[in-house]
Design a protein around this motif. Structure first.
Motif, PDB file in Angstrom:
ATOM      1  N   THR A  10      17.690  -7.453  36.943  1.00 20.14           N
ATOM      2  CA  THR A  10      18.563  -6.585  36.326  1.00 20.14           C
ATOM      3  C   THR A  10      18.990  -7.219  34.899  1.00 20.14           C
ATOM      4  O   THR A  10      19.069  -6.599  34.031  1.00 20.14           O
ATOM      5  CB  THR A  10      19.600  -6.227  37.209  1.00 20.14           C
ATOM      6  OG1 THR A  10      19.114  -5.544  38.445  1.00 20.14           O
ATOM      7  CG2 THR A  10      20.699  -4.982  36.214  1.00 20.14           C
ATOM      8  N   MET A  11      19.386  -8.438  35.268  1.00 24.08           N
ATOM      9  CA  MET A  11      19.822  -9.342  33.860  1.00 24.08           C
ATOM     10  C   MET A  11      18.850  -9.435  32.905  1.00 24.08           C
ATOM     11  O   MET A  11      19.105  -9.181  31.646  1.00 24.08           O
ATOM     12  CB  MET A  11      20.396 -10.566  34.501  1.00 24.08           C
ATOM     13  CG  MET A  11      21.600 -10.680  35.306  1.00 24.08           C
ATOM     14  SD  MET A  11      22.163 -12.364  35.901  1.00 24.08           S
ATOM     15  CE  MET A  11      22.607 -13.048  34.105  1.00 24.08           C
ATOM     16  N   SER A  15      19.002  -7.726  28.976  1.00 24.30           N
ATOM     17  CA  SER A  15      18.713  -8.928  28.113  1.00 24.30           C
ATOM     18  C   SER A  15      17.845  -8.294  27.076  1.00 24.30           C
ATOM     19  O   SER A  15      18.246  -8.514  25.962  1.00 24.30           O
ATOM     20  CB  SER A  15      18.414 -10.177  28.513  1.00 24.30           C
ATOM     21  OG  SER A  15      19.311 -10.956  29.311  1.00 24.30           O
ATOM     22  N   ARG A  16      16.684  -7.647  27.591  1.00 26.83           N
ATOM     23  CA  ARG A  16      15.806  -7.027  26.838  1.00 26.83           C
ATOM     24  C   ARG A  16      16.431  -5.772  26.070  1.00 26.83           C
ATOM     25  O   ARG A  16      16.148  -5.591  24.887  1.00 26.83           O
ATOM     26  CB  ARG A  16      14.421  -6.552  27.514  1.00 26.83           C
ATOM     27  CG  ARG A  16      13.592  -7.746  28.197  1.00 26.83           C
ATOM     28  CD  ARG A  16      12.523  -7.054  28.578  1.00 26.83           C
ATOM     29  NE  ARG A  16      11.660  -8.037  29.251  1.00 26.83           N
ATOM     30  CZ  ARG A  16      11.618  -8.221  30.532  1.00 26.83           C
ATOM     31  NH1 ARG A  16      12.078  -7.211  31.508  1.00 26.83           N
ATOM     32  NH2 ARG A  16      10.794  -9.031  31.209  1.00 26.83           N
ATOM     33  N   ASN A  18      19.554  -5.483  25.178  1.00 22.70           N
ATOM     34  CA  ASN A  18      20.341  -5.973  24.438  1.00 22.70           C
ATOM     35  C   ASN A  18      19.809  -6.578  23.002  1.00 22.70           C
ATOM     36  O   ASN A  18      20.306  -6.228  21.747  1.00 22.70           O
ATOM     37  CB  ASN A  18      21.523  -6.890  24.771  1.00 22.70           C
ATOM     38  CG  ASN A  18      22.489  -6.269  25.724  1.00 22.70           C
ATOM     39  OD1 ASN A  18      22.821  -5.126  25.812  1.00 22.70           O
ATOM     40  ND2 ASN A  18      22.818  -7.364  27.043  1.00 22.70           N
ATOM     41  N   LEU A  19      18.659  -7.272  23.376  1.00 17.51           N
ATOM     42  CA  LEU A  19      17.762  -7.575  22.239  1.00 17.51           C
ATOM     43  C   LEU A  19      17.252  -6.508  21.311  1.00 17.51           C
ATOM     44  O   LEU A  19      17.231  -6.752  20.198  1.00 17.51           O
ATOM     45  CB  LEU A  19      16.688  -8.632  22.795  1.00 17.51           C
ATOM     46  CG  LEU A  19      15.832  -9.242  21.728  1.00 17.51           C
ATOM     47  CD1 LEU A  19      16.592 -10.294  21.118  1.00 17.51           C
ATOM     48  CD2 LEU A  19      14.641  -9.870  22.293  1.00 17.51           C
ATOM     49  N   ILE A  20      16.663  -5.621  21.934  1.00 18.20           N
ATOM     50  CA  ILE A  20      16.155  -4.408  21.372  1.00 18.20           C
ATOM     51  C   ILE A  20      17.408  -3.905  20.183  1.00 18.20           C
ATOM     52  O   ILE A  20      17.172  -3.612  19.371  1.00 18.20           O
ATOM     53  CB  ILE A  20      15.639  -3.281  22.123  1.00 18.20           C
ATOM     54  CG1 ILE A  20      14.263  -4.044  22.710  1.00 18.20           C
ATOM     55  CG2 ILE A  20      15.146  -2.137  21.451  1.00 18.20           C
ATOM     56  CD1 ILE A  20      13.560  -3.280  23.825  1.00 18.20           C
ATOM     57  N   ILE A  21      18.560  -3.440  21.082  1.00 16.36           N
ATOM     58  CA  ILE A  21      19.600  -2.784  20.153  1.00 16.36           C
ATOM     59  C   ILE A  21      20.171  -3.765  19.204  1.00 16.36           C
ATOM     60  O   ILE A  21      20.515  -3.389  17.965  1.00 16.36           O
ATOM     61  CB  ILE A  21      20.660  -2.511  21.455  1.00 16.36           C
ATOM     62  CG1 ILE A  21      20.168  -1.406  22.289  1.00 16.36           C
ATOM     63  CG2 ILE A  21      21.936  -2.338  20.559  1.00 16.36           C
ATOM     64  CD1 ILE A  21      21.341  -1.177  23.403  1.00 16.36           C
ATOM     65  N   GLY A  22      20.252  -5.113  19.485  1.00 14.37           N
ATOM     66  CA  GLY A  22      20.611  -6.077  18.561  1.00 14.37           C
ATOM     67  C   GLY A  22      19.866  -6.159  17.215  1.00 14.37           C
ATOM     68  O   GLY A  22      20.148  -6.171  16.184  1.00 14.37           O
TER      69      GLY A  22
END
Length: 263
Positions: A10-11, A15-16, A18-22
């Motif tokens: 899940t983490m 993270s993926r 969040n990375l894509i959104i960021g």
């Protein structure tokens, strides 16, 4: 063990995400920043007299920005007008006028009027009729401005009134020059007729002298002087306006030496 594995998975997914959104936000921020940079650069380079650089920055802004496109057209047209590329400036400023909101319309109209005025100046000696039409177009562009963008005592109102007076003076000056040219042609024609006329009639000359020729000449000269005074006044208005305009700013090419700076 299974719980730890699920938590770790899940983490990793979060993270993926969040990375894509960021990354997406970073790209959007970079896009906006670059667009704003070119918008601001067009003004900074214009103020520093880097008119080709201002044009390139405006073109980049138009390429990148889907909104506020009238600013890009206005800035590019203003830079083109500053280097004397009046035909391209006319095209860009007319494009800006078509999509400009009311609050910005007067600024566009003032610079577009300037372009028509400069084009009229260029053809004034070669084609007086076209010059007169362009002066009229310049005045109409100013007079058609909506009241929303030039409230009383505003800077836009002041600039518009100054431009109207300048163009009207130029138009009057060109008209006086044309009238003077026509008058000179007429005088030359009359002189030729007098030379080709009956010069041997001495008795008529004596009669004119005896009957008070000086009074008639005085009347004629008074009639001509009124006409000449009017023509001279118009001519002086045009020359004075042109002289004042040539003293303004770098280049001094009549009218304002350069259009108002871009946004």
């Amino acid at each position: 063990m299974n719980r730890i594995t699920r938590t770790w998975s899940t983490m990793r997914r979060l993270s993926r995400i969040n990375l894509i959104i960021g990354s997406a936000l970073l790209l959007v921020f970079g896009y906006v920043a670059v667009t704003l940079y070119f918008g601001a650069a067009s003004q900074v380079r214009y103020v520093s007299n880097d008119f080709p650089g201002a044009k390139k920055a405006s073109t980049a802004f138009l390429t990148l920005s889907p909104i506020q496109r009238h600013i890009g057209y206005y800035n590019r047209g203003t830079a083109e007008a500053a280097v004397g590329d009046f035909e391209m400036a006319e095209t860009d400023l007319e494009s800006a006028l078509e999509i400009a909101p009311l609050r910005d319309e007067c600024a566009v109209r003032i610079n577009l009027s300037y372009v028509y005025e400069k084009r009229a100046d260029e053809v004034a000696d070669q084609d007086p009729d076209q010059s007169d039409e362009l002066y009229d177009q310049s005045l109409k562009t100013l007079k058609d401005a909506p009241k929303e963008c030039q409230p009383k005592k505003s800077e836009e109102k002041h600039k518009s009134d100054e431009a109207k007076k300048r163009v009207e003076d130029k138009k009057a000056g060109e008209k006086s020059k044309q009238e003077g040219s026509d008058s000179d042609d007429t005088d030359s024609s009359e002189d030729e007729d007098q030379q080709n006329g009956d010069s041997g009639d001495d008795s008529k000359k004596d009669e004119k002298q005896d009957s008070g020729e000086d009074d008639e000449k005085s009347d004629d000269s008074e009639g001509k002087s009124e006409k000449e005074k009017k023509r001279e006044e118009l001519k002086k208005r045009g020359e004075s306006s042109e002289r004042d305009q040539q003293q303004q700013g770098p280049g001094g090419q009549g009218g304002r030496s350069a259009p108002d700076k871009p946004w």
